[in-house]
Design a protein around this motif. Structure first.
Motif, PDB file in Angstrom:
ATOM      1  N   LYS A  16     -40.879   8.234 -33.696  1.00 31.28           N
ATOM      2  CA  LYS A  16     -39.763   7.825 -34.559  1.00 31.28           C
ATOM      3  C   LYS A  16     -40.147   6.622 -35.408  1.00 31.28           C
ATOM      4  CE  LYS A  16     -34.859   6.588 -34.381  1.00 31.28           C
ATOM      5  NZ  LYS A  16     -33.664   6.463 -33.500  1.00 31.28           N
ATOM      6  N   SER A  17     -40.843   5.679 -34.806  1.00 30.15           N
ATOM      7  CA  SER A  17     -41.256   4.481 -35.536  1.00 30.15           C
ATOM      8  C   SER A  17     -42.227   4.832 -36.660  1.00 30.15           C
ATOM      9  CB  SER A  17     -41.905   3.484 -34.572  1.00 30.15           C
ATOM     10  OG  SER A  17     -42.365   2.346 -35.273  1.00 30.15           O
ATOM     11  N   GLU A  18     -43.215   5.690 -36.352  1.00 28.76           N
ATOM     12  CA  GLU A  18     -44.204   6.071 -37.369  1.00 28.76           C
ATOM     13  C   GLU A  18     -43.537   6.819 -38.534  1.00 28.76           C
ATOM     14  OE1 GLU A  18     -47.103   4.976 -37.216  1.00 28.76           O
ATOM     15  OE2 GLU A  18     -47.807   4.847 -35.139  1.00 28.76           O
ATOM     16  N   LEU A  19     -42.636   7.743 -38.207  1.00 27.17           N
ATOM     17  CA  LEU A  19     -41.974   8.533 -39.241  1.00 27.17           C
ATOM     18  C   LEU A  19     -41.050   7.663 -40.086  1.00 27.17           C
ATOM     19  CD1 LEU A  19     -41.542  11.322 -40.459  1.00 27.17           C
ATOM     20  CD2 LEU A  19     -39.740  11.726 -38.770  1.00 27.17           C
ATOM     21  N   THR A  20     -40.362   6.735 -39.425  1.00 26.58           N
ATOM     22  CA  THR A  20     -39.468   5.825 -40.148  1.00 26.58           C
ATOM     23  C   THR A  20     -40.253   4.971 -41.133  1.00 26.58           C
ATOM     24  OG1 THR A  20     -37.906   5.726 -38.298  1.00 26.58           O
ATOM     25  CG2 THR A  20     -37.826   3.924 -39.898  1.00 26.58           C
ATOM     26  N   GLU A  21     -41.371   4.411 -40.671  1.00 22.51           N
ATOM     27  CA  GLU A  21     -42.203   3.581 -41.551  1.00 22.51           C
ATOM     28  C   GLU A  21     -42.753   4.393 -42.720  1.00 22.51           C
ATOM     29  OE1 GLU A  21     -45.112   0.973 -39.919  1.00 22.51           O
ATOM     30  OE2 GLU A  21     -43.976   0.644 -38.085  1.00 22.51           O
ATOM     31  N   LYS A  22     -43.174   5.608 -42.437  1.00 22.70           N
ATOM     32  CA  LYS A  22     -43.709   6.464 -43.499  1.00 22.70           C
ATOM     33  C   LYS A  22     -42.685   6.652 -44.611  1.00 22.70           C
ATOM     34  CE  LYS A  22     -44.478  11.291 -44.590  1.00 22.70           C
ATOM     35  NZ  LYS A  22     -44.381  12.687 -44.113  1.00 22.70           N
ATOM     36  N   ASP A  62     -40.443  17.401 -32.296  1.00 22.77           N
ATOM     37  CA  ASP A  62     -40.227  16.627 -33.511  1.00 22.77           C
ATOM     38  C   ASP A  62     -39.083  15.646 -33.253  1.00 22.77           C
ATOM     39  OD1 ASP A  62     -42.047  17.487 -35.608  1.00 22.77           O
ATOM     40  OD2 ASP A  62     -41.088  19.454 -35.426  1.00 22.77           O
ATOM     41  N   VAL A  63     -39.093  14.544 -33.983  1.00 19.21           N
ATOM     42  CA  VAL A  63     -38.012  13.563 -33.850  1.00 19.21           C
ATOM     43  C   VAL A  63     -37.473  13.218 -35.227  1.00 19.21           C
ATOM     44  CG1 VAL A  63     -38.980  12.563 -31.751  1.00 19.21           C
ATOM     45  CG2 VAL A  63     -39.590  11.592 -33.972  1.00 19.21           C
ATOM     46  N   GLU A  64     -36.272  12.669 -35.249  1.00 18.37           N
ATOM     47  CA  GLU A  64     -35.651  12.250 -36.505  1.00 18.37           C
ATOM     48  C   GLU A  64     -35.942  10.770 -36.760  1.00 18.37           C
ATOM     49  OE1 GLU A  64     -33.902  14.021 -38.782  1.00 18.37           O
ATOM     50  OE2 GLU A  64     -34.443  15.822 -37.619  1.00 18.37           O
ATOM     51  N   PRO A  65     -36.153  10.379 -37.994  1.00 21.65           N
ATOM     52  CA  PRO A  65     -36.377   8.965 -38.303  1.00 21.65           C
ATOM     53  C   PRO A  65     -35.074   8.180 -38.195  1.00 21.65           C
ATOM     54  CG  PRO A  65     -36.202  10.199 -40.336  1.00 21.65           C
ATOM     55  CD  PRO A  65     -36.171  11.214 -39.217  1.00 21.65           C
ATOM     56  N   SER A  66     -35.173   6.875 -38.218  1.00 19.64           N
ATOM     57  CA  SER A  66     -33.990   6.024 -38.213  1.00 19.64           C
ATOM     58  C   SER A  66     -33.509   5.842 -39.655  1.00 19.64           C
ATOM     59  CB  SER A  66     -34.307   4.657 -37.592  1.00 19.64           C
ATOM     60  OG  SER A  66     -33.229   3.772 -37.769  1.00 19.64           O
ATOM     61  N   LYS A  67     -32.447   6.537 -40.008  1.00 17.72           N
ATOM     62  CA  LYS A  67     -31.927   6.457 -41.373  1.00 17.72           C
ATOM     63  C   LYS A  67     -31.400   5.063 -41.688  1.00 17.72           C
ATOM     64  CE  LYS A  67     -30.728  11.369 -41.638  1.00 17.72           C
ATOM     65  NZ  LYS A  67     -29.646  12.371 -41.826  1.00 17.72           N
ATOM     66  N   LEU A  68     -30.850   4.401 -40.681  1.00 14.60           N
ATOM     67  CA  LEU A  68     -30.329   3.051 -40.879  1.00 14.60           C
ATOM     68  C   LEU A  68     -31.455   2.085 -41.245  1.00 14.60           C
ATOM     69  CD1 LEU A  68     -27.968   1.066 -40.795  1.00 14.60           C
ATOM     70  CD2 LEU A  68     -28.409   0.773 -38.337  1.00 14.60           C
ATOM     71  N   GLN A  69     -32.582   2.165 -40.522  1.00 20.49           N
ATOM     72  CA  GLN A  69     -33.712   1.292 -40.817  1.00 20.49           C
ATOM     73  C   GLN A  69     -34.321   1.611 -42.186  1.00 20.49           C
ATOM     74  OE1 GLN A  69     -36.287   1.730 -37.376  1.00 20.49           O
ATOM     75  NE2 GLN A  69     -35.525  -0.176 -36.505  1.00 20.49           N
ATOM     76  N   ILE A  70     -34.369   2.884 -42.529  1.00 22.26           N
ATOM     77  CA  ILE A  70     -34.902   3.284 -43.843  1.00 22.26           C
ATOM     78  C   ILE A  70     -34.045   2.674 -44.946  1.00 22.26           C
ATOM     79  CG2 ILE A  70     -35.275   5.224 -45.415  1.00 22.26           C
ATOM     80  CD1 ILE A  70     -35.943   6.918 -42.931  1.00 22.26           C
ATOM     81  N   PHE A  71     -32.735   2.795 -44.808  1.00 26.38           N
ATOM     82  CA  PHE A  71     -31.820   2.234 -45.802  1.00 26.38           C
ATOM     83  C   PHE A  71     -31.936   0.718 -45.858  1.00 26.38           C
ATOM     84  CE2 PHE A  71     -27.626   0.353 -46.723  1.00 26.38           C
ATOM     85  CZ  PHE A  71     -27.417   0.864 -48.005  1.00 26.38           C
TER      86      PHE A  71
END
Length: 294
Positions: A16-22, A62-71
């Motif tokens: 999740k962390s890797e996908l969020t950062e990406k 598969d996991v979902e990214p953190s939309k809150l952190q992305i925003f």
């Protein structure tokens, strides 16, 4: 080696962390005009995807990214600049995950973990260092405007507070002084940069002036908002704001340019508060010995 529930949870958190950062890197890259910086961010995003794929190989999900952190980080980058946000993000998002989860069990399960950690700590950091954000090129100009405003204007307001003892009069004198000083500082920085052959003299002057003016506005707010006779409280609030501004600015610079926070914070705080104290005393002396009663 079988994956237990605890290890699966760790793997999914890392994914999740890797996908969020990406996705954060990709979002930031969309509004960057400089081709070199945009390509650098997209390369880092590719690295994050590779790490995600490694974790997925073991978690099998598969996991979902953190939309809150992305925003949050995307908005923060638009306000404070992408260099600051990227370095802040890299220090907070998955550094703790790697430190907390890199135990023997995880290392045994994922032989590639050392390669991933090395890439996160070294390779990506080197790519981040390649970023060349315009606003960080003018840190010197911002420091000049901010420091002068804090030292000069803090002293002026402290002196006015007990010389005038009226928030209305202090605000009036402060606004006149602040705006005049902003124009003076901006023009002086422009002429200085121009005399040194700086082709970007206008931008240097702009950043200096903006830093000075914003500081003036923030420091004078207590006098504008509080009742006329509460000048003592306004002064105390203003001094607290001085400390907060110094802390916020030096934190920003320490993260964006990898500088010492404590040393810079202590130095600026000491200078600003010392000048305020001296000006405070001068205000009292002027009022007493000149016999002025406003």
């Amino acid at each position: 080696m079988a994956i237990n529930d605890r290890m699966l949870k760790v793997l999914k958190a890392l994914q999740k962390s890797e996908l969020t950062e990406k996705l954060i890197y990709i979002n930031i890259a969309k509004y960057i005009k400089d081709d070199k910086n945009r390509e650098t961010l997209l390369r880092i995003a590719e690295e994050e995807q590779k790490h995600y794929d490694i974790w997925k190989k073991y978690s099998k999900v598969d996991v979902e990214p953190s939309k809150l952190q992305i925003f949050f980080y995307t908005c923060l980058a638009k306000i404070f600049g992408y260099t600051f946000v990227i370095k802040k993000m890299e220090n907070s998002l998955n550094r703790s995950l790697y430190n907390d989860s890199a135990d023997d069990e995880l290392k045994e399960l994922v032989p590639e973990i050392e390669t991933i950690q090395k890439a996160e700590l070294v390779h990506e950091q080197k790519m981040i260092e390649l970023l060349d954000e315009e606003r960080l090129q003018y840190v010197g100009s911002m420091v000049l405007g901010l420091n002068d405003a804090l030292v000069e204007f803090t002293g002026s307001l402290a002196g006015y507070s007990f010389a005038m003892q009226s928030n209305k009069l202090i605000s009036l004198a402060g606004l006149i002084t602040g705006i005049s000083a902003t124009l003076s500082m901006t023009s002086s920085e422009f002429l200085s940069a121009r005399s040194e052959g700086d082709k970007n003299a206008k931008k240097s002057a702009f950043y200096t002036g903006i830093a000075y003016l914003l500081t003036v506005v923030i420091l004078i707010l207590p006098y504008l908002l509080l009742p006329d006779n509460m000048y003592s409280l306004s002064l105390m609030i203003m001094l607290v704001l001085v400390i907060m501004i110094i802390a916020a600015f030096n934190y920003y610079i320490s993260v964006a340019k990898n500088l010492s926070f404590k040393k810079r914070f202590a130095e600026m705080s000491l200078i600003s508060l010392s000048v305020a104290a001296v000006s405070f005393v001068i205000g009292l002396l002027v009022k007493k010995f000149l016999g002025i009663d406003v």
